[in-house]
Design a protein around this motif. Structure first.
Motif, PDB file in Angstrom:
ATOM      1  N   TYR A 188      -4.525 -15.613 -12.305  1.00 54.71           N
ATOM      2  CA  TYR A 188      -3.263 -15.065 -11.787  1.00 54.71           C
ATOM      3  C   TYR A 188      -3.572 -14.290 -10.525  1.00 54.71           C
ATOM      4  O   TYR A 188      -4.571 -13.588 -10.438  1.00 54.71           O
ATOM      5  N   ARG A 189      -2.688 -14.406  -9.552  1.00 50.18           N
ATOM      6  CA  ARG A 189      -2.798 -13.601  -8.335  1.00 50.18           C
ATOM      7  C   ARG A 189      -1.511 -12.829  -8.181  1.00 50.18           C
ATOM      8  O   ARG A 189      -0.421 -13.405  -8.244  1.00 50.18           O
ATOM      9  N   PHE A 190      -1.628 -11.569  -8.036  1.00 50.28           N
ATOM     10  CA  PHE A 190      -0.459 -10.707  -8.052  1.00 50.28           C
ATOM     11  C   PHE A 190      -0.545  -9.762  -6.874  1.00 50.28           C
ATOM     12  O   PHE A 190      -1.428  -8.906  -6.831  1.00 50.28           O
ATOM     13  N   GLU A 191       0.339  -9.930  -5.888  1.00 47.86           N
ATOM     14  CA  GLU A 191       0.310  -9.029  -4.747  1.00 47.86           C
ATOM     15  C   GLU A 191       1.171  -7.829  -5.078  1.00 47.86           C
ATOM     16  O   GLU A 191       2.337  -7.979  -5.460  1.00 47.86           O
ATOM     17  N   GLU A 192       0.608  -6.644  -4.945  1.00 49.64           N
ATOM     18  CA  GLU A 192       1.345  -5.471  -5.385  1.00 49.64           C
ATOM     19  C   GLU A 192       1.343  -4.379  -4.323  1.00 49.64           C
ATOM     20  O   GLU A 192       0.469  -4.311  -3.458  1.00 49.64           O
ATOM     21  N   ARG A 193       2.357  -3.520  -4.423  1.00 48.61           N
ATOM     22  CA  ARG A 193       2.541  -2.425  -3.465  1.00 48.61           C
ATOM     23  C   ARG A 193       1.773  -1.205  -3.961  1.00 48.61           C
ATOM     24  O   ARG A 193       2.349  -0.243  -4.476  1.00 48.61           O
ATOM     25  N   TRP A 315      -4.217  -8.421  -6.575  1.00 49.26           N
ATOM     26  CA  TRP A 315      -4.898  -8.295  -7.873  1.00 49.26           C
ATOM     27  C   TRP A 315      -5.143  -9.701  -8.389  1.00 49.26           C
ATOM     28  O   TRP A 315      -4.195 -10.444  -8.626  1.00 49.26           O
ATOM     29  N   GLU A 352       2.297   0.025  -9.184  1.00 46.90           N
ATOM     30  CA  GLU A 352       3.237   0.299  -8.096  1.00 46.90           C
ATOM     31  C   GLU A 352       3.941   1.639  -8.273  1.00 46.90           C
ATOM     32  O   GLU A 352       4.151   2.365  -7.290  1.00 46.90           O
TER      33      GLU A 352
END
Lengths: 392, 115
Positions: A188-193, A315, A352
């Protein structure tokens, strides 16, 4: 079963102290830019696993945004794994455009068809006679320091030491057992603030389990009578840390889980070097390896926290397990991977929301308890590593 | 008509001995994102009914599926396997959240499987 001990790790690691940890490095754009040069350009960073490139010619392309680098990791005809900048020597074009592939002889640049072999050597230049003193032997792909540890591929843009030296006591701790069985099962690829350290801190402690994971894991780990997690080990190996936790022997899996534990009845093929039911290894600066003891086969989850900006992180979560041999094993593995995906889904929100709170500058410090000592250790190491390279 | 494993082929979506699960054949979803979406777009009652039906038959399902190599599974068996994967997906909602969605989780669209 409950363990009512308090402040155990502070007693075992008095050099860590107990003071609050400053927030500023987690939200400062200036600090982020310094991390880019002083930490990420000089550390060993994990970019994959050899199981992704099993055959000669196989390659993967990995982006390391914090270093402005795109890397080609390729298994040569000689079987060796090498890493290069994915950049053609002619005029800098990106060489491989896909994330993964197989080189059947040559890697050819789309722009002018310069061709490289799987060892990065420049083998063919069209219209070569029209160049001036071209020496192909000096124009191979730019190599990057690439080493493999227990199947995991690490790179370093400016190594100050070998990977084994860098890993310090982790090399001895993590014996070569079971890793050859691991295959990448899902990702999984998770772009987070959030800042990369905010995300990583959130994963680097068990104190949150009783609260954030109260639906999923209420009685999985050994805890105090009150239900708060108590780790069985906190060891520091220089820049890196290892924490271990025991599974409560009275844990009652819920029905699917219980059934899945039972149906996977084959002989065990993968036993990782573990001293506890669950282990969390933090490899400085931004890589975590999680080992899970499981009745049939142990499995591994890795986290990379790739910095994109002071308040943005990619992430990347990877699940490694032996290739399933039958439906029972597939279903059992799928259950564990799905379950852990949901655990990370619960974790993700906090990355976040915590960053938003810290970015407000309302708070100047993080207040850490004893079970959060690995976070304390990480920030201390980061501080030291940044200071060492001040002016370098 | 005999199929390659000597098992009577039927015109149903699932192997003959699992025809009782045909009402749930829409859960035969091969991709994780599809299974996540199906869970979130079902009512809790629909999840509970599917869960109960599959749990009753799970040991028999696994025993049946174990006879096939994973990369050469007949179509009907593959559907049954995908339904068992859906069982994994919904079980957490049924037994832990008691609702279709993860409580305090991120939106599904943001938590997507990578390549």
């Amino acid at each position: 079963m409950s363990v009512d001990v308090f402040k155990r790790w502070a007693k075992e690691h008095p050099e860590m102290g107990t003071a609050p940890v400053p927030v500023e490095p987690l939200v400062s754009p200036e600090y982020f830019e310094l991390e880019r040069e002083r930490i990420f350009r000089r550390s060993w960073l994990c970019v994959g696993n050899v199981c992704e490139i099993p055959e000669r010619g196989d390659y993967i392309v990995r982006e390391v945004a914090i270093c402005d680098a795109q890397l080609l990791i390729i298994r040569g005809n000689d079987g060796l794994v090498r890493g290069f900048h994915n950049v053609c020597s002619h005029r800098g074009n990106t060489l491989a455009w896909d994330a993964k592939g197989r080189c059947r002889g040559y890697m050819t640049c789309n722009f002018h068809s310069w061709a490289y072999d799987s060892a990065g050597q420049l083998k063919w230049v069209p219209d070569e006679a029209n160049f001036f003193g071209l020496d192909k032997s000096q124009l191979g792909l730019t190599a990057i320091a690439t080493e493999v540890f227990r199947g995991f591929i690490f790179i370093n843009l400016a190594p100050e030491q070998t990977l084994a030296e860098y890993l310090e006591g982790v090399t001895e701790r993590m014996k070569p057992e079971g890793f050859d069985q691991l295959r990448l099962q899902r990702m999984y690829r998770f772009e987070e603030r959030s800042n990369w350290k905010v995300s990583m801190d959130a994963q680097n402690e068990g104190y949150h389990v009783f609260s954030q994971h109260r639906y999923l894991m209420p009685k999985l780990f050994i805890t105090t009578k009150e239900g708060c997690m108590r780790s069985a080990e906190m060891t520091f190996f220089g820049r890196h840390s290892v924490s271990g936790s025991g599974i409560d022997p009275n844990y009652q899996p819920f029905p699917v889980e219980g059934l899945m534990f039972q149906i996977d009845k084959g002989p065990s093929r993968c036993r990782l070097p573990m001293q506890h039911g669950f282990e969390f290894h933090l490899i400085f600066p931004n890589f975590a390896m999680l080992f899970f003891r499981f009745p049939a086969n142990d499995f591994c989850i890795t986290h990379n926290f790739w910095p994109l900006a002071v308040d943005r992180t990619l992430w990347e979560i990877r699940f490694y397990a032996p290739a399933p041999l039958n439906a029972a094993e597939l279903l059992s593995q799928d259950f564990m991977q799905t379950f852990n995906r949901v655990v990370f889904d619960e974790d993700a929100t906090a990355h976040e929301t915590v960053h938003a709170g810290l970015a407000s500058r309302a708070k100047k410090h993080l207040i850490l308890q004893d079970e959060e000592i690995a976070i304390r250790h990480f920030h201390k190491v980061l501080d030291e590593q940044m200071a060492i390279r001040n002016g370098a | 008509m005999r199929g390659e494993h000597g098992i009577a082929r039927s015109d149903g979506e699932l192997p003959e001995s699992f025809r009782d699960l045909e009402p749930f054949a829409h859960w035969a979803l091969s991709a994780e994102v599809e299974r996540m979406a199906a869970r979130e777009n079902s009512t809790f009652e629909e999840l509970q009914v599917f869960y109960d039906a599959m749990m009753r038959r799970l040991p028999a399902i696994v025993e049946y599926l174990n006879q096939f190599p994973l990369d050469r599974m007949p179509e009907q068996a593959q559907r049954l396997l995908n339904m068992a994967l859906s069982l994994n997906e919904v079980s957490i909602a049924v037994k832990r959240y008691r609702q279709p969605r993860v409580i305090n989780g991120r939106e599904r669209a943001r938590f997507f499987p990578g390549q």
